[in-house]
Design an enzyme around this catalytic site. Structure first.
Site, PDB file in Angstrom:
ATOM      1  N   ASP A  48     -21.565 -19.308 -44.904  1.00  0.00           N
ATOM      2  CA  ASP A  48     -21.490 -18.286 -43.968  1.00  0.00           C
ATOM      3  C   ASP A  48     -21.663 -16.684 -44.510  1.00  0.00           C
ATOM      4  O   ASP A  48     -21.160 -16.826 -45.199  1.00  0.00           O
ATOM      5  CB  ASP A  48     -20.052 -18.128 -42.665  1.00  0.00           C
ATOM      6  CG  ASP A  48     -20.918 -17.433 -41.816  1.00  0.00           C
ATOM      7  OD1 ASP A  48     -21.194 -18.181 -40.051  1.00  0.00           O
ATOM      8  OD2 ASP A  48     -20.530 -16.344 -41.762  1.00  0.00           O
ATOM      9  N   ASN A  98     -29.214  -6.989 -39.218  1.00  0.00           N
ATOM     10  CA  ASN A  98     -29.753  -7.598 -37.826  1.00  0.00           C
ATOM     11  C   ASN A  98     -29.507  -6.000 -36.539  1.00  0.00           C
ATOM     12  O   ASN A  98     -30.207  -5.604 -35.901  1.00  0.00           O
ATOM     13  CB  ASN A  98     -29.260  -8.364 -36.510  1.00  0.00           C
ATOM     14  CG  ASN A  98     -29.722 -10.053 -36.774  1.00  0.00           C
ATOM     15  OD1 ASN A  98     -30.916 -10.119 -37.198  1.00  0.00           O
ATOM     16  ND2 ASN A  98     -29.098 -11.299 -36.650  1.00  0.00           N
ATOM     17  N   HIS A 155     -33.927  -7.499 -36.260  1.00  0.00           N
ATOM     18  CA  HIS A 155     -33.905  -9.088 -36.168  1.00  0.00           C
ATOM     19  C   HIS A 155     -34.735  -9.582 -36.900  1.00  0.00           C
ATOM     20  O   HIS A 155     -34.301 -11.245 -37.646  1.00  0.00           O
ATOM     21  CB  HIS A 155     -33.621  -9.504 -34.650  1.00  0.00           C
ATOM     22  CG  HIS A 155     -32.250  -9.801 -34.108  1.00  0.00           C
ATOM     23  ND1 HIS A 155     -30.914  -9.779 -33.964  1.00  0.00           N
ATOM     24  CD2 HIS A 155     -31.916  -8.238 -33.005  1.00  0.00           C
ATOM     25  CE1 HIS A 155     -30.083 -10.150 -33.275  1.00  0.00           C
ATOM     26  NE2 HIS A 155     -30.815  -8.734 -32.331  1.00  0.00           N
ATOM     27  N   ASP A 192     -33.520 -12.912 -39.224  1.00  0.00           N
ATOM     28  CA  ASP A 192     -34.776 -13.844 -39.069  1.00  0.00           C
ATOM     29  C   ASP A 192     -35.082 -14.305 -40.683  1.00  0.00           C
ATOM     30  O   ASP A 192     -34.786 -15.211 -41.252  1.00  0.00           O
ATOM     31  CB  ASP A 192     -35.289 -14.014 -37.965  1.00  0.00           C
ATOM     32  CG  ASP A 192     -35.093 -13.554 -36.774  1.00  0.00           C
ATOM     33  OD1 ASP A 192     -33.905 -13.830 -36.667  1.00  0.00           O
ATOM     34  OD2 ASP A 192     -35.974 -14.213 -35.800  1.00  0.00           O
ATOM     35  N   GLU A 216     -25.467 -17.323 -38.572  1.00  0.00           N
ATOM     36  CA  GLU A 216     -25.805 -17.602 -39.442  1.00  0.00           C
ATOM     37  C   GLU A 216     -24.861 -18.597 -40.515  1.00  0.00           C
ATOM     38  O   GLU A 216     -24.712 -18.225 -41.285  1.00  0.00           O
ATOM     39  CB  GLU A 216     -25.404 -15.717 -40.340  1.00  0.00           C
ATOM     40  CG  GLU A 216     -24.129 -15.271 -40.067  1.00  0.00           C
ATOM     41  CD  GLU A 216     -23.365 -15.065 -38.818  1.00  0.00           C
ATOM     42  OE1 GLU A 216     -23.240 -14.454 -38.546  1.00  0.00           O
ATOM     43  OE2 GLU A 216     -24.389 -15.281 -37.275  1.00  0.00           O
TER      44      GLU A 216
END
Length: 306
Positions: free
Chosen positions: A181, A189, A194, A198, A224
């Site tokens: 993770d 973010n 974002h 991404d 994530e």
């Protein structure tokens, strides 16, 4: 009253005219010698005049004998009696077109048995079927693919993972699972947008893909969160890979026009020995516990479920 030669000739011409007008191949071949006795105009235009040759010499290419898909064996029963119409589909070796063939054994004018075939071009239909098959396959792939990273999604991971575990149990081989993770991903973010978040996820996916085997199952199973299931892999081997991934993630730089960042990850590992039977859900639960411990211990760490 018996028909005279003129009547027979007229009838023959009428039948020939009808057969020549069809938009389909019609031919007659001797059941024993395969000699072409008749071919309509449609066939002559596409394959040429038979000139006393055998059906496989005229209608096919690179044949040294009767076709492997010849229907003669199924047109007669054990007593040598016609079995009726047999319908098959085949791709012609000369023009690569697809045809639906209606074959039947019937008595010829001189009493011998012949095969009469009516072959209709179905290439458009076969192409449509192939297009539909590919569309269905693509839809299945999309249903199993994470749209952002291109990795397997959660659905695919569970489907593939259950198959992999079943195979491992059958072969008595080890399996290891790494859950990882990304650390403080929400801050990326929130602080940088974002788009950069991404891009980070995509970069992490590519790094992980580059370091695993084709037999491993890698998936993005949450925002994530990622999972990596590895067949024929021991706990020690999975630890080595997790360390390589951890170092690669930390060294990776993600940039846009205004900022450059790096992103670490926390790892949890569980392993399945050869003689142990365990469900995928149980294996994931163990790796999740180890991952939770890694995060609570300060993140950017690797923990193993004991």
């Amino acid at each position: 009253m018996k028909p005279n030669d003129k009547d027979l000739n007229t009838s023959h011409q009428a039948v020939t005219t009808i057969l020549d007008s069809l938009d389909a191949l019609v031919y007659v071949a001797d059941m024993e010698t395969h000699e072409l006795l008749f071919i309509n105009e449609y066939g002559r235009k596409k394959w040429g005049d038979p000139a006393g040759r055998k059906c496989w010499q005229v209608l096919q290419t690179d044949q040294t004998g009767p076709c492997s898909f010849c229907t003669n064996p199924i047109l007669l029963d054990k007593q040598g009696k016609p079995t009726g119409v047999q319908i098959t589909e085949m791709q012609n070796t000369k023009n690569n077109q697809w045809y639906q063939c209606r074959d039947q054994a019937v008595p010829w004018l001189d009493g011998r048995l012949v095969r009469i075939e009516v072959a209709t071009n179905i290439t458009d239909r076969k192409q449509m079927e192939e297009d539909l098959r590919r569309a269905h396959l693509k839809a299945e792939q999309l249903a199993d693919t994470d749209s952002l990273t291109g990795l397997n999604n959660r659905r695919a991971f569970f489907n593939l993972g259950k198959q992999l575990l079943h195979q491992a149990e059958r072969n008595q081989t080890p399996v290891a699972l790494i859950m990882f993770d990304l650390d403080y991903f929400k801050q990326i973010n929130d602080q940088h947008g974002h788009a950069l978040g991404d891009l980070t996820l995509v970069n992490i996916a590519r790094i992980a893909e580059d370091k695993i085997r084709s037999s491993d199952v890698l998936a993005r199973i949450g925002g994530e969160e990622f999972a990596l299931l590895m067949p024929q892999t021991t706990l020690e081997q999975s630890l080595i890979l997790a360390e390589r991934l951890s170092n690669a993630f930390a060294e990776n730089k993600v940039t846009n026009q205004t900022v450059e960042i790096s992103c670490t990850a926390s790892f949890g590992i569980s392993a399945l020995e050869a003689a142990t039977t365990k469900s995928l859900d149980a294996l994931i639960a163990e790796a999740d516990k180890a991952l939770y411990l890694a995060k609570n211990s300060g993140r950017n760490q690797i923990k193993v479920h004991e």
